[in-house]
Design a protein around this motif. Structure first.
Motif, PDB file in Angstrom:
ATOM      1  N   THR A  37       3.896 -26.507 -11.791  1.00  0.00           N
ATOM      2  CA  THR A  37       2.730 -25.639 -11.999  1.00  0.00           C
ATOM      3  C   THR A  37       2.919 -24.318 -11.272  1.00  0.00           C
ATOM      4  N   ALA A  38       3.361 -24.387 -10.013  1.00  0.00           N
ATOM      5  CA  ALA A  38       3.575 -23.170  -9.231  1.00  0.00           C
ATOM      6  C   ALA A  38       4.661 -22.308  -9.853  1.00  0.00           C
ATOM      7  N   MET A  41       3.304 -20.624 -13.060  1.00  0.00           N
ATOM      8  CA  MET A  41       2.394 -19.515 -12.759  1.00  0.00           C
ATOM      9  C   MET A  41       3.155 -18.324 -12.192  1.00  0.00           C
ATOM     10  N   LEU A 217      -5.632 -11.372  -7.341  1.00  0.00           N
ATOM     11  CA  LEU A 217      -5.327 -12.801  -7.373  1.00  0.00           C
ATOM     12  C   LEU A 217      -5.542 -13.447  -6.006  1.00  0.00           C
ATOM     13  N   GLY A 221      -8.224 -16.296  -5.355  1.00  0.00           N
ATOM     14  CA  GLY A 221      -7.810 -17.611  -4.884  1.00  0.00           C
ATOM     15  C   GLY A 221      -8.443 -17.979  -3.554  1.00  0.00           C
ATOM     16  N   PHE A 360      -4.591 -26.235  -8.500  1.00  0.00           N
ATOM     17  CA  PHE A 360      -4.956 -25.139  -7.601  1.00  0.00           C
ATOM     18  C   PHE A 360      -3.887 -24.921  -6.539  1.00  0.00           C
ATOM     19  N   PHE A 363      -1.330 -22.821  -8.206  1.00  0.00           N
ATOM     20  CA  PHE A 363      -1.800 -21.444  -8.347  1.00  0.00           C
ATOM     21  C   PHE A 363      -1.667 -20.696  -7.030  1.00  0.00           C
TER      22      PHE A 363
END
Length: 554
Positions: A37-38, A41, A217, A221, A360, A363
């Protein structure tokens, strides 16, 4: 400093990488599992910024566009970009880690970082915008000898940029190692390649928008994570702090021994505050706006965003104590006596995983790495401008450089800076680099800040005084860092340090101001008389902006 203390203090500095010390102990920290995921992104961010660079390259038609985005950035946009330059991954990861481990002391650091901005707003922003056009050397050399003062300022800026880039590159490699599961050398090469592309093709336009996106961002976040954390405690700070005290004890609300004595704290604070006011990649952003009014607005906006961000960071640090500090899932060997998985800078990342799951966490990991790209782009832009504009176009070519040649030199400079950053990042992979951070802020506070402040506010400053002060500040800043415990004892292996304090900025700043004063008052040359006489013209321009467009060619 103790290793853990070194690791946490240095990583908390704004714009500094999340790694305080690339020591063998740190190298032994286990990597986190590969986070797809990281990585996904992060790739989305890279592709988006490369698209911005392509768009910016079409808009960059002149050297003024390349250096300052043609002065077409609004005050609000520039304020957000300034905040992006200052709010790094280190601010999010490092300060929350300091609060997690040391409580009250971490909040002191957050406040120290914030204090520099009112100084920039009230003392520097308007005058810098009115007196300069491309780099901070424009201001320092306005009424003094162009060649010598511009050369001094350019080399001072390049020193700051190079040391800062080394720390950033090591931090990028370590962050990739810890979070993405990729090799250190590959991460350093990727960052160097991307920053060279941003600056070489997109110039200040691309750099500005990369910083704006990154700031948005990071703010988003951090805010979402703070809301999720507070929701666990009924949005009650009292309940949050009560739980944090129950976890780590009442000591987290009291000053500790993180800094040995009041002198050390004052010296550290002076370095952070005045060093910020001498960072070339921060100050050159004042030239991207059309006038002094927008310069003031940009600092005002940046101050608001930065203040809000550090309030969030303080909440996240306490939330990490209350939530991560009680969860054995984030420790190797249990909460009591165990090590935090991933290393000392991971509390906020573990908090993100505890509150938002892998999505999350991915992200925030991608945002943390993306912030390094934005910071190194700003640093590379500052270094490139110092080489192609100050040293080549003005000093070497006497303001008669062909724009095509100057642009070619700027591209070569940005690529060279990228190569140097990659090489140094790899060379310093397993070295303790704490002294480089202290040196970065020390040089900025002892070379750039005194010369800028005196040139704008003291009529008596002469070329000889500025040279003596700048050289004395540079030598004392470097020398005292080498002689302090962080280097003389921890790195070089001597029994005791010659200079007992780890943060020498207050001493090196004093030395710089003293020699600038001494060199100026003893200078009775005809040139010195002319330089003092030109102060009135400079003062009027600084206050009104009349003739500001011609300041660089004065």
């Amino acid at each position: 400093m103790r290793l853990a203390r070194q690791f946490l203090i240095i990583s908390a500095l704004p714009g500094v990488s999340i790694t305080a010390s690339a020591s063998p102990a740190l190298q032994a920290v286990e990597k986190q599992p590969i986070n797809l995921t990281a990585i996904g992104m992060f790739l989305v961010f890279v592709l988006a910024t490369l698209g911005i660079t392509y768009w910016a390259a079409k808009k960059t038609k002149s050297m003024q566009d390349f250096y300052t985005a043609g002065g077409g950035i609004t005050g609000f946009q520039n304020g957000l970009a300034l905040a992006g330059d200052y709010m790094s991954a280190a601010a999010l990861l490092g300060v929350t880690s300091m609060i997690f481990f040391h409580g009250y002391d971490g909040m002191i650091y957050a406040i120290s970082f914030f204090v520099a901005w009112p100084l920039l707003l009230f003392l520097f922003a308007e005058r810098i915008r009115n007196l300069g056009r491309i780099t901070i050397a424009d201001i320092a050399s306005f009424r003094l000898d162009q060649n010598r003062i511009r050369t001094l300022t350019a080399f001072g800026s390049l020193t700051v940029v190079c040391f800062y880039l080394v720390v950033q590159m090591v931090g990028a490699g370590q962050l990739i190692q810890l979070l993405f599961g990729l090799q250190y050398d590959y991460a350093v090469i990727v960052v160097g390649l991307l920053m060279a592309i941003y600056v070489t093709f997109g110039g200040m336009v691309a750099t500005t928008w990369v910083q704006i996106i990154k700031a948005a961002l990071l703010l988003f976040g951090g805010t979402v994570l703070a809301i999720l954390a507070l929701s666990r405690f009924g949005f009650s700070l009292d309940a949050l702090f009560t739980q944090a005290v129950a976890t780590h004890g009442a000591r987290i609300l009291l000053p500790s021994t993180l800094v040995s004595d009041p002198f050390a704290m004052i010296s550290l604070s002076a370095g952070l505050v005045f060093g910020t006011a001498g960072l070339p990649h921060i100050l050159m952003r004042f030239f991207t706006v059309p006038d002094a009014k927008q310069a003031r607005k940009s600092v005002f906006v940046a101050t608001g965003f930065i203040g809000f961000f550090f309030l969030i960071v303080s909440v996240l640090g306490m939330a990490a104590i209350a939530i991560v500090g009680r969860d054995p899932a984030f420790y190797e060997g249990g909460v009591l006596g165990g090590k935090l998985i991933g290393g000392g800078n991971m509390p906020v990342m573990h908090l993100a995983k505890a509150l938002g799951g892998n999505l999350f966490f991915g992200f925030l990991s991608a945002v943390a790495f993306a912030t390094i790209l934005a910071v190194v782009s700003g640093l590379t832009m500052a270094g490139t401008s110092a080489i192609s504009h100050d040293l080549y176009a003005v000093v070497l070519k006497k303001n008669r450089a062909d724009p095509v040649d100057e642009r070619r030199i700027s591209k070569i400079a940005s690529v060279c800076i990228g190569v140097v950053a990659v090489v140094l990042g790899i060379l310093f992979k397993e070295q303790n680099i704490a002294f480089l951070v202290a040196l970065t802020f020390g040089v900025a506070a002892s070379v750039n800040f005194p010369i800028l402040a005196l040139s704008m506010y003291w009529q008596g400053l002469t070329t000889r005084g500025a040279l003596m002060g700048g050289v004395a500040g540079l030598v004392s800043a470097v020398g005292l860092v080498i002689l302090c415990p962080a280097v003389w004892v921890k790195v070089l292996g001597h029994a005791t340090a010659i200079f007992p304090y780890e943060y020498p900025a207050i001493v090196s700043m004093t030395v710089a101001f003293f020699f600038a004063w001494l060199g100026s008052i003893t200078d009775h040359s005809e040139r010195a008389v002319r330089e003092r006489g030109d102060f009135d013209e400079q003062f009027i321009r600084a206050q009104t902006g009349l003739g500001a467009a011609d300041a660089v060619s004065h």
